[in-house]
Design an enzyme around this catalytic site. Structure first.
Site, mmCIF file in Angstrom:
data_model
loop_
_atom_site.group_PDB
_atom_site.id
_atom_site.type_symbol
_atom_site.label_atom_id
_atom_site.label_comp_id
_atom_site.label_asym_id
_atom_site.label_seq_id
_atom_site.Cartn_x
_atom_site.Cartn_y
_atom_site.Cartn_z
ATOM 1 N N ASP A 245 -12.709 -5.979 5.228
ATOM 2 C CA ASP A 245 -12.322 -6.958 6.239
ATOM 3 C C ASP A 245 -11.146 -6.413 7.044
ATOM 4 O O ASP A 245 -10.538 -5.411 6.657
ATOM 5 C CB ASP A 245 -12.044 -8.335 5.629
ATOM 6 C CG ASP A 245 -10.830 -8.385 4.717
ATOM 7 O OD1 ASP A 245 -10.394 -7.320 4.237
ATOM 8 O OD2 ASP A 245 -10.328 -9.484 4.475
ATOM 9 N N TYR B 171 -7.559 -5.585 8.903
ATOM 10 C CA TYR B 171 -6.152 -5.627 8.508
ATOM 11 C C TYR B 171 -5.588 -7.004 8.845
ATOM 12 O O TYR B 171 -5.928 -7.588 9.870
ATOM 13 C CB TYR B 171 -5.356 -4.563 9.252
ATOM 14 C CG TYR B 171 -5.781 -3.143 8.979
ATOM 15 C CD1 TYR B 171 -5.608 -2.567 7.719
ATOM 16 C CD2 TYR B 171 -6.334 -2.358 9.989
ATOM 17 C CE1 TYR B 171 -5.986 -1.255 7.474
ATOM 18 C CE2 TYR B 171 -6.715 -1.046 9.753
ATOM 19 C CZ TYR B 171 -6.543 -0.498 8.493
ATOM 20 O OH TYR B 171 -6.916 0.794 8.257
ATOM 21 N N PHE C 288 -10.815 0.328 9.910
ATOM 22 C CA PHE C 288 -9.816 1.356 9.592
ATOM 23 C C PHE C 288 -8.863 1.674 10.745
ATOM 24 O O PHE C 288 -7.805 2.256 10.538
ATOM 25 C CB PHE C 288 -10.458 2.651 9.086
ATOM 26 C CG PHE C 288 -11.160 2.512 7.778
ATOM 27 C CD1 PHE C 288 -10.436 2.413 6.595
ATOM 28 C CD2 PHE C 288 -12.545 2.459 7.702
ATOM 29 C CE1 PHE C 288 -11.077 2.274 5.372
ATOM 30 C CE2 PHE C 288 -13.199 2.318 6.491
ATOM 31 C CZ PHE C 288 -12.462 2.221 5.320
ATOM 32 N N HIS D 36 -12.839 5.108 -2.347
ATOM 33 C CA HIS D 36 -12.188 4.609 -1.135
ATOM 34 C C HIS D 36 -10.917 5.412 -0.845
ATOM 35 O O HIS D 36 -10.262 5.898 -1.770
ATOM 36 C CB HIS D 36 -11.833 3.127 -1.343
ATOM 37 C CG HIS D 36 -11.496 2.393 -0.098
ATOM 38 N ND1 HIS D 36 -10.223 2.389 0.437
ATOM 39 C CD2 HIS D 36 -12.255 1.635 0.726
ATOM 40 C CE1 HIS D 36 -10.218 1.657 1.538
ATOM 41 N NE2 HIS D 36 -11.433 1.188 1.744
#
Length: 218
Positions: free
Chosen positions: A59, A61, A72, A180
């Site tokens: 989701d 920031y 990102f 990740h």
């Protein structure tokens, strides 16, 4: 095929009225990211026909001046998120280029769909818009890409993203998986995974232009 056609197909299959009502109230009474006009920026900047790579995030920031609709990526004046910093470290180690801007619009224009599985979030509350309907929408997006295109590179970082592999026809697309890039997991196999060079090698083998991952003047 265009995104507008895919969006129409999805909304004809699913009723998103409850999600729209929820978001109307959230944007009216809370601070929500990204700004309304940027919710679909990933699709605006990466036309369906131009898309060659999909990078899946979770989701947006949830801090001020960060999210702007690309997974990102953060706005130019925002503080660098740790995951993005680790992505850049791996980029430097992988193909030797050094990025300074936290903004990834150039990747989007190169054909990299920077897709979060949930497209909105309340300020300071990670995952606050989970299970309101976004996952249904973005799962359908992934399936539509899988169905209507071939030779797309899907970069799946972390378990939540990797759970989406079931939506992808792996006989006609290329999957890159690793832990990740977050500080909690980057040293467990993200560093050294070489996703950028692997993606470009595959695209080149398909007769497509590789992605220009390195920063360049806009």
């Amino acid at each position: 095929m265009e995104w507008s056609t895919i969006f129409h197909d999805i909304t004809s299959k699913h009723d998103f009225q409850a999600m729209h009502d929820f978001l109307e109230k959230e944007y009216a009474t809370e601070v929500v990211y990204p700004a309304r006009e940027n919710i679909y920026q990933a699709f605006d900047l990466t036309p369906f026909e131009n898309m060659k790579v999909v990078i899946l995030g979770q989701d947006p920031y949830h801090g001020p001046n960060q999210a702007h609709g690309l997974a990102f990526s953060v706005q130019p004046d925002a503080k660098f998120p740790p995951s993005l910093r680790n992505m850049y470290q791996e980029l430097a180690d992988d193909i030797g280029c050094h990025r300074t801007s936290p903004h990834l619009q150039d990747w989007a224009r190169e054909g990299v769909l920077l897709l979060n599985t949930v497209l909105t979030v309340r300020q300071g509350q990670a995952h606050s818009h989970r299970d309101i309907g976004w996952e249904i929408f973005t799962n359908e997006i992934i399936q539509a890409i899988s169905t209507h295109k071939s030779g797309v590179v899907f970069i799946l970082w972390g378990k939540p993203a990797q759970q989406k592999e079931r939506l992808i026809d792996t006989s006609k697309h290329y999957i890159i998986k690793s832990p990740h890039p977050s500080p909690l997991s980057a040293y467990r196999g993200f560093f050294g995974s070489k996703p950028y060079s692997k993606a470009n090698a595959y695209l080149t083998a398909q007769g497509l232009d590789p992605i220009q991952w390195c920063e360049r003047e806009e």
